[in-house]
Design a protein around this motif. Structure first.
Motif, PDB file in Angstrom:
ATOM      1  N   ASP A 236       0.808  -1.215   0.000  1.00 55.15           N
ATOM      2  CA  ASP A 236       0.000   0.000   0.000  1.00 55.15           C
ATOM      3  C   ASP A 236       0.846   1.272   0.000  1.00 55.15           C
ATOM      4  O   ASP A 236       0.846   2.033   0.969  1.00 55.15           O
ATOM      5  N   PRO A 237       1.580   1.522  -1.091  1.00 56.77           N
ATOM      6  CA  PRO A 237       2.442   2.706  -1.110  1.00 56.77           C
ATOM      7  C   PRO A 237       1.678   4.029  -1.047  1.00 56.77           C
ATOM      8  O   PRO A 237       2.259   5.058  -0.730  1.00 56.77           O
ATOM      9  N   VAL A 238       0.375   4.002  -1.296  1.00 60.81           N
ATOM     10  CA  VAL A 238      -0.412   5.233  -1.243  1.00 60.81           C
ATOM     11  C   VAL A 238      -0.554   5.724   0.204  1.00 60.81           C
ATOM     12  O   VAL A 238      -0.496   6.920   0.471  1.00 60.81           O
ATOM     13  N   HIS A 239      -0.723   4.811   1.139  1.00 57.95           N
ATOM     14  CA  HIS A 239      -0.995   5.193   2.522  1.00 57.95           C
ATOM     15  C   HIS A 239       0.079   4.728   3.511  1.00 57.95           C
ATOM     16  O   HIS A 239      -0.033   5.013   4.703  1.00 57.95           O
ATOM     17  N   ASN A 240       1.090   4.016   3.074  1.00 56.60           N
ATOM     18  CA  ASN A 240       2.065   3.424   3.975  1.00 56.60           C
ATOM     19  C   ASN A 240       3.472   3.952   3.664  1.00 56.60           C
ATOM     20  O   ASN A 240       4.192   3.357   2.865  1.00 56.60           O
ATOM     21  N   PRO A 241       3.902   5.045   4.299  1.00 54.81           N
ATOM     22  CA  PRO A 241       5.216   5.607   3.983  1.00 54.81           C
ATOM     23  C   PRO A 241       6.352   4.816   4.620  1.00 54.81           C
ATOM     24  O   PRO A 241       6.193   4.243   5.693  1.00 54.81           O
TER      25      PRO A 241
ATOM     26  N   ALA B 292       0.326  11.791  -6.261  1.00 52.38           N
ATOM     27  CA  ALA B 292       1.220  11.693  -5.103  1.00 52.38           C
ATOM     28  C   ALA B 292       0.577  10.800  -4.048  1.00 52.38           C
ATOM     29  O   ALA B 292      -0.642  10.732  -3.938  1.00 52.38           O
ATOM     30  N   PRO B 293       1.385  10.114  -3.258  1.00 55.56           N
ATOM     31  CA  PRO B 293       0.816   9.314  -2.169  1.00 55.56           C
ATOM     32  C   PRO B 293       0.177  10.209  -1.102  1.00 55.56           C
ATOM     33  O   PRO B 293       0.477  11.397  -1.020  1.00 55.56           O
ATOM     34  N   VAL B 294      -0.677   9.614  -0.293  1.00 54.75           N
ATOM     35  CA  VAL B 294      -1.362  10.351   0.764  1.00 54.75           C
ATOM     36  C   VAL B 294      -0.695   9.984   2.087  1.00 54.75           C
ATOM     37  O   VAL B 294      -1.027   8.976   2.701  1.00 54.75           O
ATOM     38  N   TRP B 295       0.261  10.812   2.490  1.00 63.55           N
ATOM     39  CA  TRP B 295       0.977  10.594   3.745  1.00 63.55           C
ATOM     40  C   TRP B 295       0.826  11.844   4.601  1.00 63.55           C
ATOM     41  O   TRP B 295       1.661  12.752   4.538  1.00 63.55           O
ATOM     42  N   PRO B 296      -0.225  11.965   5.408  1.00 66.28           N
ATOM     43  CA  PRO B 296      -0.452  13.184   6.174  1.00 66.28           C
ATOM     44  C   PRO B 296       0.727  13.600   7.053  1.00 66.28           C
ATOM     45  O   PRO B 296       1.011  14.784   7.185  1.00 66.28           O
ATOM     46  N   ALA B 297       1.421  12.668   7.618  1.00 64.95           N
ATOM     47  CA  ALA B 297       2.547  13.007   8.492  1.00 64.95           C
ATOM     48  C   ALA B 297       3.800  13.385   7.698  1.00 64.95           C
ATOM     49  O   ALA B 297       4.748  13.923   8.267  1.00 64.95           O
ATOM     50  N   HIS B 298       3.817  13.100   6.404  1.00 66.65           N
ATOM     51  CA  HIS B 298       5.004  13.359   5.576  1.00 66.65           C
ATOM     52  C   HIS B 298       4.602  14.013   4.255  1.00 66.65           C
ATOM     53  O   HIS B 298       5.001  13.570   3.184  1.00 66.65           O
ATOM     54  N   ARG B 299       3.854  15.074   4.319  1.00 62.98           N
ATOM     55  CA  ARG B 299       3.370  15.732   3.097  1.00 62.98           C
ATOM     56  C   ARG B 299       4.524  16.232   2.218  1.00 62.98           C
ATOM     57  O   ARG B 299       4.455  16.126   1.004  1.00 62.98           O
ATOM     58  N   ARG B 300       5.540  16.803   2.828  1.00 59.51           N
ATOM     59  CA  ARG B 300       6.658  17.353   2.049  1.00 59.51           C
ATOM     60  C   ARG B 300       7.397  16.252   1.291  1.00 59.51           C
ATOM     61  O   ARG B 300       7.806  16.439   0.154  1.00 59.51           O
TER      62      ARG B 300
END
Length: 173
Positions: free
Chosen positions: A92-97, A118-126
């Protein structure tokens, strides 16, 4: 068996020359822990023993130690970004950084190239929107457009230059 003990047994197998056994152990460990970057690094090291640069690039893709040679071999083998993303076997690369910044940036760039989003990583947006860092290979020699000629060619070139000078001298006389 813990991750560390399995990594230690695989390292011992590699040291004793049992490369296939080490790879089997590491592939089994990776199937249970697909997001552990240490397991991926160890698997890349196991493939360095043959050497198989495309496999090293595949398993080392998310690591800081990825070299340009390994990256090029991996990209040559799997030209399509979607296929490269699938072959990384990252769940799950979209939600699992990934855990490291370099890994997040490389995975995000590959995900963007494969899917256009782009993937959806709220804690790692940058990291999800940043460009990936370029791999550095400190051992790689500087790029040249042609190789050095063999030593015996210098004498041949000097002889040719002398013959050319003699022809010019004869022509002008």
């Amino acid at each position: 068996m813990s991750i560390q003990s399995t990594l230690a047994r695989a390292a011992a197998d590699l040291h004793q020359g049992r490369v296939d056994l080490a790879r089997r152990r590491l592939h089994g460990l990776l199937s249970g822990h697909p997001t552990d970057l240490a397991v991926r690094r160890a698997l890349a090291e196991a493939y360095r023993h043959d050497p198989q640069p495309s496999e090293v690039g595949r398993w080392n893709y998310l690591d800081d130690s990825l070299t340009t040679t390994e990256l090029a071999a991996y990209e040559r083998r799997f030209r399509d970004p979607a296929r490269r993303l699938a072959n990384l076997r990252w769940p799950d690369p979209v939600h699992n950084p990934p855990a490291s910044r370099t890994a997040r940036r490389r995975l995000a760039a590959l995900h963007r190239a494969a899917t256009g989003t782009a993937p959806v990583w709220p804690a790692h947006r940058r990291d999800a929107t940043a460009r990936p860092p370029a791999p550095l290979d400190p051992q790689a020699p500087p790029k040249r457009s042609w190789p050095d000629p063999p030593e015996h060619l210098w004498a041949w070139r000097l002889g040719l230059l002398a013959a050319l000078a003699a022809l010019v001298w004869l022509h002008l006389r």
